[in-house]
Design an enzyme around this catalytic site. Sequence first.
Site, PDB file in Angstrom:
ATOM      1  N   LYS A 178      12.538  -3.957  -8.096  1.00  0.00           N
ATOM      2  CA  LYS A 178      11.309  -4.311  -8.783  1.00  0.00           C
ATOM      3  C   LYS A 178      11.544  -4.294 -10.294  1.00  0.00           C
ATOM      4  CE  LYS A 178       6.378  -3.251  -8.375  1.00  0.00           C
ATOM      5  NZ  LYS A 178       5.408  -2.417  -7.651  1.00  0.00           N
TER       6      LYS A 178
ATOM      7  N   GLU B 146      -5.550   2.609   4.786  1.00  0.00           N
ATOM      8  CA  GLU B 146      -6.922   3.069   4.581  1.00  0.00           C
ATOM      9  C   GLU B 146      -7.555   3.601   5.860  1.00  0.00           C
ATOM     10  OE1 GLU B 146      -5.901   0.193   1.355  1.00  0.00           O
ATOM     11  OE2 GLU B 146      -5.756   0.160   3.553  1.00  0.00           O
TER      12      GLU B 146
ATOM     13  N   ARG C 258     -11.356  -2.306   4.831  1.00  0.00           N
ATOM     14  CA  ARG C 258     -10.282  -2.241   5.813  1.00  0.00           C
ATOM     15  C   ARG C 258     -10.436  -1.052   6.763  1.00  0.00           C
ATOM     16  NH1 ARG C 258      -5.387  -4.704   3.725  1.00  0.00           N
ATOM     17  NH2 ARG C 258      -4.125  -2.937   4.398  1.00  0.00           N
TER      18      ARG C 258
END
Length: 715
Positions: free
Chosen positions: A362, A448, A476
Amino acid sequence: MALSAFAFPSYIVAKGVLTDHCKSTSLSSSRSLATDLPSPCLIPNNSHSNRKVKVNASLVEKGEYYSNRPPTPLLDTINYPIHMKNLSIKELKQLSDELRSDVIFNVSKTGGHLGSSLGVVELTVALHYIFNTPQDKILWDVGHQSYPHKILTGRRGKMPTMRQTNGLSGFTKRGESEHDCFGTGHSSTTISAGLGMAVGRDLKGKSNNVVAVIGDGAMTAGQAYEAMNNAGYLDSDMIVILNDNKQVSLPTATLDGPSPPVGALSSALSRLQSNPALRELREVAKGVTKQIGGPMHQLAAKVDEYARGMISGTGSTLFEELGLYYIGPVDGHNIDDMVAILKEVKSARTTGPVLIHVVTEKGRGYPYAERADDKYHGVVKFDPATGKQFKSTNKTQSYTTYFAEALVAEAEVDKDVVAIHAAMGGGTGLNLFQRRFPTRCFDVGIAEQHAVTFAAGLACEGIKPFCAIYSSFMQRAYDQVVHDVDLQKLPVRFAMDRAGLVGADGPTHCGAFDVTFMACLPNMIVMAPSDEAELFNIVATAAAIDDRPSCFRYPRGNGIGVALPPGNKGVPLEVGKGRILKEGERVALLGYGSAVQSCLGAAVMLQERGLNITVADARFCKPLDRALIRSLAKSHEVLITVEEGSIGGFGSHVVQFLALDGLLDGKLKWRPMVLPDRYIDHGSPADQMAEAGLMPSHIAATALNLIGAPWEALY
């Protein structure tokens, strides 16, 4: 499976993946192409190095990157992926270098998601070189890493409009380009969607390819595994690319440095990345198959399978037990390897899903991102040469920070208070809480559903969990909120950040629906602060509620500058009690949450025109302050409810009470002001509020219209 007979060159899964940048990076290998892009091997990243390195003159003397946008002669010839098809591998490396610099300079002007996009440059180039979009489908999970994809698919000229009003979305969006085959913004959806596209293709007798790119934490969510399980069962041809950049929590930084990846999967992937014995044994198995063939094929396959099981423990067999053929790990920054593997997989006559484990870095190629704790995951405008971000200075802090400070204050006096987030320690502010209480803060990954039920279990044991989840991400986990928390009347506290409109992140992250879907639950207490001081009080209120679940919403952005409670310790409010902020006559504005400030703004505008109105702060949507509403209804001609939420929210609860109490049977004029029944695209907060019709001027105009006064002069 035919893929088991592949004899990939040994360098494709070579030892030391991503450990020697100077040998493997395309940046250094392409300098002979005279693109004048900097090589990480030529520019020292170590601040302790005193060695002076001569670099290109376009680099600033004290910086580690260009101050001016470098030339991009090859990228300038690429408008769509079809223009890449005749490029050589050497030219693809040059294209990657130019594409990376283009991303950096574009994002430096607009802000946005930088680190993730830099990490997939070579992967993006290889995918568009091998596959043919839009006929072939490439899905980008979450979509925040899709900037290179956008540039290569006809949108380079619009990149300066990224995340701005009427500009490009920060995620993939079907309405934006035919090359965006699926809209994203939330995580872990692309394997499911890709499988649906693959099955749909098969049902229609087509033969196009489907590629789902997933990573950056998205593999910690259960939906990804549900999809892989179903993909293995249905056995439709599709390719899953696991973009493994060792990042799980988003943003990844804590106050004390980078946050370690969350969960057992990260450990398994790390073992796979650093397992030369496994890769060597796999090569032996493939070599035996190729040389002997026949009955030895099954033996070699078993050697391959058991090698992974025995050497890597819970390694790649996890994916193969789900029915996906596993290839990797592969250096995602090596164009030669990526092109070779994708070409082989595309041309293979095989049946079933394939997972290619690609290891990337990244922030790759931008030294400041590579060194940063958060890898420059999300940035505001910045100086490319120095990496310095132009962060605005505010007299107040964000509501996110105020929430975290309020929760820390509660935890200081109550050892049972704990915090939970779903891979969003930075985004929810809970990195502040974690620094103070490292054993009482839980990062569950992008999960979640699990976060909510985990909190329910904690509540069963007398712990006081605060589950901090963005309003849009709470969607979610709704079944868990209903079944595991509210039905059992468990005292879980939900802190819903980013409530209402969210500006540049657009409709995927807009917190429009939480009041509607939380306030309909029988046992839920639903609250919203009108300013930062009220947020401290509401956090204290939630901590004190110990016989049922509660939730509160607060907006993106900064506080308005009111005085905070001493020691950041809020005072619990009386549940179900609102307050009058301004006494007036004829018109009453009953605001909920952040909309109260717009109501006060409207009152000022009306006062200037000789109309003194009442403004009230509801504080609670459930239970409502019935006495307050009854008083307002009986003493005013007009009652307007104002909220930054969808139809079916606070105003609906108010009118339900008004109707049942007979307060609508007389002359009272009631009007609701809510978000329009449509999705509002990304843009500046002011533009979004104007489009929603919730500016103070809109509220004032509504009031004037209802009393028969001219309102045009307000605009």
